[in-house]
Design an enzyme around this catalytic site. Structure first.
Site, PDB file in Angstrom:
ATOM      1  N   SER A  94       0.844  -1.117  -0.194  1.00 55.48           N
ATOM      2  CA  SER A  94      -0.169  -0.081  -0.028  1.00 55.48           C
ATOM      3  C   SER A  94       0.853   1.300   0.056  1.00 55.48           C
ATOM      4  CB  SER A  94      -0.833  -0.124   1.185  1.00 55.48           C
ATOM      5  OG  SER A  94      -1.763   1.093   1.150  1.00 55.48           O
ATOM      6  N   HIS A  98       2.392  12.135  -1.084  1.00 59.43           N
ATOM      7  CA  HIS A  98       2.073  13.501  -1.093  1.00 59.43           C
ATOM      8  C   HIS A  98       3.221  14.559  -1.486  1.00 59.43           C
ATOM      9  CE1 HIS A  98      -1.525  12.683   1.288  1.00 59.43           C
ATOM     10  NE2 HIS A  98      -0.728  11.899   2.051  1.00 59.43           N
ATOM     11  N   HIS A 108      -2.556   7.434  -4.550  1.00 63.73           N
ATOM     12  CA  HIS A 108      -2.681   6.198  -3.567  1.00 63.73           C
ATOM     13  C   HIS A 108      -2.568   5.005  -4.503  1.00 63.73           C
ATOM     14  CE1 HIS A 108      -5.733   3.418  -1.990  1.00 63.73           C
ATOM     15  NE2 HIS A 108      -4.935   3.265  -1.105  1.00 63.73           N
ATOM     16  N   ASN A 110      -2.836   0.263  -3.935  1.00 62.26           N
ATOM     17  CA  ASN A 110      -2.602  -0.735  -3.018  1.00 62.26           C
ATOM     18  C   ASN A 110      -2.884  -1.888  -3.951  1.00 62.26           C
ATOM     19  OD1 ASN A 110      -5.257  -2.191  -1.848  1.00 62.26           O
ATOM     20  ND2 ASN A 110      -5.557   0.168  -1.801  1.00 62.26           N
ATOM     21  N   VAL A 111      -2.299  -3.208  -3.683  1.00 60.21           N
ATOM     22  CA  VAL A 111      -2.605  -4.517  -4.147  1.00 60.21           C
ATOM     23  C   VAL A 111      -2.422  -5.498  -2.985  1.00 60.21           C
ATOM     24  CG1 VAL A 111      -2.203  -4.250  -6.522  1.00 60.21           C
ATOM     25  CG2 VAL A 111      -0.352  -4.721  -4.830  1.00 60.21           C
ATOM     26  N   ARG A 112      -3.556  -6.518  -2.823  1.00 61.27           N
ATOM     27  CA  ARG A 112      -3.412  -7.198  -1.369  1.00 61.27           C
ATOM     28  C   ARG A 112      -4.065  -8.579  -1.746  1.00 61.27           C
ATOM     29  NH1 ARG A 112      -7.188  -3.052  -1.683  1.00 61.27           N
ATOM     30  NH2 ARG A 112      -9.552  -3.799  -1.309  1.00 61.27           N
ATOM     31  N   HIS A 147      -6.497   7.511 -16.547  1.00 60.94           N
ATOM     32  CA  HIS A 147      -7.662   6.656 -17.026  1.00 60.94           C
ATOM     33  C   HIS A 147      -7.542   5.816 -18.082  1.00 60.94           C
ATOM     34  CE1 HIS A 147     -10.838   7.354 -14.076  1.00 60.94           C
ATOM     35  NE2 HIS A 147     -10.533   8.506 -13.804  1.00 60.94           N
ATOM     36  N   GLY A 260      -4.951  -4.857  15.105  1.00 57.82           N
ATOM     37  CA  GLY A 260      -3.644  -4.846  15.921  1.00 57.82           C
ATOM     38  C   GLY A 260      -2.496  -4.595  15.060  1.00 57.82           C
ATOM     39  N   ARG A 262       0.466  -2.131  12.827  1.00 58.88           N
ATOM     40  CA  ARG A 262       1.284  -1.347  13.461  1.00 58.88           C
ATOM     41  C   ARG A 262       0.724   0.232  12.987  1.00 58.88           C
ATOM     42  NH1 ARG A 262       6.257   1.361  11.299  1.00 58.88           N
ATOM     43  NH2 ARG A 262       7.723   1.753  13.216  1.00 58.88           N
TER      44      ARG A 262
END
Length: 301
Positions: A94, A98, A108, A110-112, A147, A260, A262
């Site tokens: 992620s 700025h 921004h 992210n890949v997950r 795009h 939980g 970080r």
């Protein structure tokens, strides 16, 4: 299956973090990411990389993590009650960038990957991710490039993929209390398992690599644009909207805190400086007023 599968994804994500950090350092010209390795007591850990006060990037973070547990937080099981009682693993990259120059958009991505298992039952797994763009002084040609890159990524996977994930992005990155989108959108998807594992994984790889193709040219094009204190103050004001979304609506922030994670790594997405101003109104026909023409869902291509 799960151990082998998640290990393959983990190795890809580590390499992706390296690739993105190298590309951003190159376009910045002087800034370097500082790495902070951490362990999660409940299981897993990660490496947080942050670049501060570069030539172009005021603050940027690119995080990798792989975490696990025996019980999912409420944010994960609220809409998926079948996951209750399963052991789980999640991994991802992620990032939030700025820039200093108000004419470069914040971005921004992210890949997950997520997998939950229970003895005697098939594992439940999916991919998620995407990328979005938040300009302060938008340029139509930049938005079209953003795009078009997103559409090109999606095209090999089907004609309907880009329209579906663009719409999802417009709807997800929406500040209901402000009645405006967070920016000009991009791609957003979750619960991706409609194809076999290999094809879903290929899509994630394309999105991860495509972010660099979408964002770096915008930095290169706008990084030397002159700006004044008025531009800077408007950038800081609009960054406040970014903070509002991440703390009020973002599911990733909520999942990280509830599971939980970080805290420093989770809140790395916050801008280093932002401001709020009571009842701000941009002057009619000013460059600042033109931003409102971009902050609603629309077709860019």
């Amino acid at each position: 299956m799960s151990t082998i599968t998640i290990n393959v994804v983990v190795e890809f994500l580590k390499a992706l973090q390296d690739q993105i950090c190298s590309a951003l350092e190159a376009v910045d010209g002087s800034g370097k990411f500082v790495e902070d390795n951490w362990q999660r007591p409940e299981g897993g850990g990660g490496r947080t990389r942050v670049l501060t006060n570069g030539s172009v990037i005021e603050q940027g973070g690119v995080n990798f993590s792989v975490v696990s547990g025996d019980k999912l937080p409420p944010s994960a099981t609220a809409h998926r009650p079948e996951l209750a009682g399963r052991k789980w693993q999640a991994c991802g990259v992620s990032l939030v960038i700025h820039p200093k120059n108000p004419f470069i958009p914040t971005s921004h991505a992210n890949v997950r990957f997520f997998i939950a298992e229970k003895e005697g039952e098939e594992p439940v797994w999916w991919f998620g991710g995407g990328f979005d763009l938040t300009p302060f002084y938008p340029f139509k040609e930049d938005v079209v490039h953003w795009h078009q890159t997103a559409k090109d990524i999606c095209q090999p996977f089907g004609e309907k993929v880009y329209p579906e994930y663009k719409k999802w992005c417009d709807e997800y990155f929406y500040l209901k209390h402000r009645n405006e989108t967070r920016g000009v959108g991009g791609l957003f998807f979750d619960d991706l398992n409609k194809w076999d594992f290999g094809k879903c994984f290929d899509f994630i790889k394309a999105v991860g690599a495509g972010f660099i193709d979408a964002y770096v040219p915008l930095i290169e094009k706008r990084k030397d644009t002159p700006y004044d204190e008025n531009n800077r103050q408007f950038q800081l004001y609009r960054r406040g909207r970014y903070v509002e979304f991440n703390l009020v609506f973002d599911r990733g922030t909520l999942f990280g805190l509830q599971s939980g994670g970080r805290t420093e790594s989770i809140l790395m997405s916050m801008p280093p400086l932002a401001r709020w101003e009571y009842n701000f109104q941009a002057q009619a026909d000013s460059p600042e007023a033109k931003l409102q023409d971009y902050l609603f869902a629309q077709e860019w291509l």
